[in-house]
Motif scaffolding. Structure first.
Motif, PDB file in Angstrom:
ATOM      1  N   UNK A 127     133.671 106.137  46.477  1.00 47.49           N
ATOM      2  CA  UNK A 127     133.128 107.059  45.389  1.00 47.49           C
ATOM      3  C   UNK A 127     134.011 107.124  44.303  1.00 47.49           C
ATOM      4  N   UNK A 128     135.424 107.346  44.660  1.00 52.77           N
ATOM      5  CA  UNK A 128     136.228 107.461  43.445  1.00 52.77           C
ATOM      6  C   UNK A 128     136.249 106.155  42.436  1.00 52.77           C
ATOM      7  N   UNK A 129     135.915 104.847  43.180  1.00 60.96           N
ATOM      8  CA  UNK A 129     136.025 103.564  42.458  1.00 60.96           C
ATOM      9  C   UNK A 129     134.432 103.789  41.694  1.00 60.96           C
ATOM     10  N   UNK A 130     133.460 104.253  42.218  1.00 58.63           N
ATOM     11  CA  UNK A 130     132.154 104.311  41.579  1.00 58.63           C
ATOM     12  C   UNK A 130     132.227 105.276  40.291  1.00 58.63           C
ATOM     13  N   UNK A 131     133.063 106.227  40.237  1.00 56.81           N
ATOM     14  CA  UNK A 131     133.400 107.311  39.299  1.00 56.81           C
ATOM     15  C   UNK A 131     133.766 106.548  37.905  1.00 56.81           C
ATOM     16  N   UNK A 132     134.855 105.663  38.081  1.00 53.13           N
ATOM     17  CA  UNK A 132     135.443 104.677  37.227  1.00 53.13           C
ATOM     18  C   UNK A 132     134.250 104.231  36.613  1.00 53.13           C
ATOM     19  N   UNK A 133     133.640 103.375  37.294  1.00 59.21           N
ATOM     20  CA  UNK A 133     132.537 102.569  36.817  1.00 59.21           C
ATOM     21  C   UNK A 133     131.495 103.250  36.006  1.00 59.21           C
ATOM     22  N   UNK A 134     131.112 104.551  36.690  1.00 57.06           N
ATOM     23  CA  UNK A 134     130.010 105.052  36.041  1.00 57.06           C
ATOM     24  C   UNK A 134     130.455 105.829  34.593  1.00 57.06           C
ATOM     25  N   UNK A 135     131.736 106.232  34.420  1.00 60.14           N
ATOM     26  CA  UNK A 135     132.141 106.933  33.246  1.00 60.14           C
ATOM     27  C   UNK A 135     132.151 105.821  32.205  1.00 60.14           C
ATOM     28  N   UNK A 136     132.804 104.684  32.767  1.00 57.53           N
ATOM     29  CA  UNK A 136     132.903 103.461  31.657  1.00 57.53           C
ATOM     30  C   UNK A 136     131.521 102.915  31.213  1.00 57.53           C
ATOM     31  N   UNK A 137     130.481 103.187  32.074  1.00 59.15           N
ATOM     32  CA  UNK A 137     129.232 102.685  31.567  1.00 59.15           C
ATOM     33  C   UNK A 137     128.320 103.623  30.743  1.00 59.15           C
ATOM     34  N   UNK A 138     128.325 104.854  31.353  1.00 51.71           N
ATOM     35  CA  UNK A 138     127.309 106.017  30.586  1.00 51.71           C
ATOM     36  C   UNK A 138     128.300 107.166  29.960  1.00 51.71           C
ATOM     37  N   UNK A 139     129.780 107.217  30.342  1.00 49.63           N
ATOM     38  CA  UNK A 139     130.172 108.470  29.875  1.00 49.63           C
ATOM     39  C   UNK A 139     130.057 109.941  30.821  1.00 49.63           C
ATOM     40  N   UNK A 140     130.977 110.747  30.599  1.00 51.67           N
ATOM     41  CA  UNK A 140     130.900 112.031  31.468  1.00 51.67           C
ATOM     42  C   UNK A 140     129.563 112.799  31.189  1.00 51.67           C
ATOM     43  N   UNK A 141     129.052 112.771  29.723  1.00 53.08           N
ATOM     44  CA  UNK A 141     127.698 113.713  29.670  1.00 53.08           C
ATOM     45  C   UNK A 141     126.651 113.119  30.545  1.00 53.08           C
ATOM     46  N   UNK A 142     126.405 112.003  30.504  1.00 47.34           N
ATOM     47  CA  UNK A 142     125.381 110.969  31.258  1.00 47.34           C
ATOM     48  C   UNK A 142     125.528 110.827  32.575  1.00 47.34           C
ATOM     49  N   UNK A 160     143.011 102.689  34.168  1.00 48.59           N
ATOM     50  CA  UNK A 160     141.683 102.989  33.683  1.00 48.59           C
ATOM     51  C   UNK A 160     141.493 104.248  33.519  1.00 48.59           C
ATOM     52  N   UNK A 161     142.113 105.491  34.081  1.00 48.63           N
ATOM     53  CA  UNK A 161     142.095 106.743  33.955  1.00 48.63           C
ATOM     54  C   UNK A 161     142.453 106.823  32.239  1.00 48.63           C
ATOM     55  N   UNK A 162     143.631 106.399  31.790  1.00 49.94           N
ATOM     56  CA  UNK A 162     144.045 106.705  30.472  1.00 49.94           C
ATOM     57  C   UNK A 162     143.170 105.987  29.494  1.00 49.94           C
ATOM     58  N   UNK A 163     142.868 104.706  29.836  1.00 46.22           N
ATOM     59  CA  UNK A 163     142.130 103.719  28.914  1.00 46.22           C
ATOM     60  C   UNK A 163     140.579 103.898  28.889  1.00 46.22           C
ATOM     61  N   UNK A 164     140.152 104.296  29.928  1.00 46.27           N
ATOM     62  CA  UNK A 164     138.402 104.357  29.857  1.00 46.27           C
ATOM     63  C   UNK A 164     138.116 106.119  30.077  1.00 46.27           C
TER      64      UNK A 164
END
Length: 206
Positions: free
Chosen positions: A31-46, A112-116
């Motif tokens: 789940x944590x790995x999926x959060x990185x991918x989702x944030x990088x793909x659509x951003x926090x708002x979406x 990834x936390x800092x860069x994405x």
């Protein structure tokens, strides 16, 4: 006649107490790995719990068992990143300590936390105090503590005046590094950290 319960068989696996939820660590990490991918793909708002669950290959219930909302999930991730602090360098000289600090910071800023994740959350932090506080802890508090120790040691060695503000070290050293790696997203040219370290030391002595 009294009876006693039989002694537990050590060969049998121990069961969790009735009603207790057993959270599998491999699912949590997925789940944590999926959060990185989702944030990088659509951003926090979406970003959505549904999207995270789909990427992780789990049901939404598995996410909600661990975090009550996408905000609490992201804050947990950022807080974990902030907790990965490293001890302040102790090279014996101001230049050496600043150079070591920048080496550590350059690696952290490529995470990834800092860069994405953090650049996107900085936008959200304007509207959300919880996110703003988590970002402050991740970006400022841990780094400020390290900078304060570097300045304290330099003052003790007579390399800096006692009035030196540790925040200036972050401004003149880590600030440009953050701009280059996270905002501009440019590679560091050869010798950049050496030049930045010398410039930061000179600025602190002015």
């Amino acid at each position: 006649m009294t009876t006693t319960d039989p002694a537990p068989d050590p060969r049998r696996p121990r069961r969790a107490p009735a009603g207790a939820a057993v959270l599998r660590e491999d699912v949590t990490e997925a789940i944590r790995a999926a959060v990185f991918e989702e944030l990088a793909s659509v951003g926090f708002a979406r970003m959505s719990i549904e999207g995270i669950a789909r990427r992780a290959g789990v049901g939404k219930t598995a996410v909600y068992r661990r975090w009550k909302s996408k905000l609490s999930l992201v804050l947990d991730l950022v807080s974990a990143f902030a907790a990965q602090g490293l001890p302040a360098p102790a090279t014996g000289s101001l230049y050496g300590d600043v150079r070591a600090l920048l080496e550590v910071a350059s690696h952290a800023l490529r995470h990834p936390v800092a860069s994405q994740v953090i650049p996107d959350l900085l936008v959200e932090s304007v509207r959300n105090p919880e996110i703003a506080q988590a970002i402050k802890a991740a970006l400022l508090d841990s780094q400020h503590g390290m900078a304060a120790l570097i300045v304290r040691d330099a003052v003790a060695r007579g390399e800096l005046p006692a009035s030196t503000d540790a925040s200036r070290l972050l401004d003149v050293a880590v600030g440009p590094l953050y701009w280059r790696l996270v905002v501009v997203r440019d590679d560091l040219p050869k010798g950049y950290l050496d030049q930045l370290s010398r410039g930061a030391v000179a600025a602190l002595r002015v």
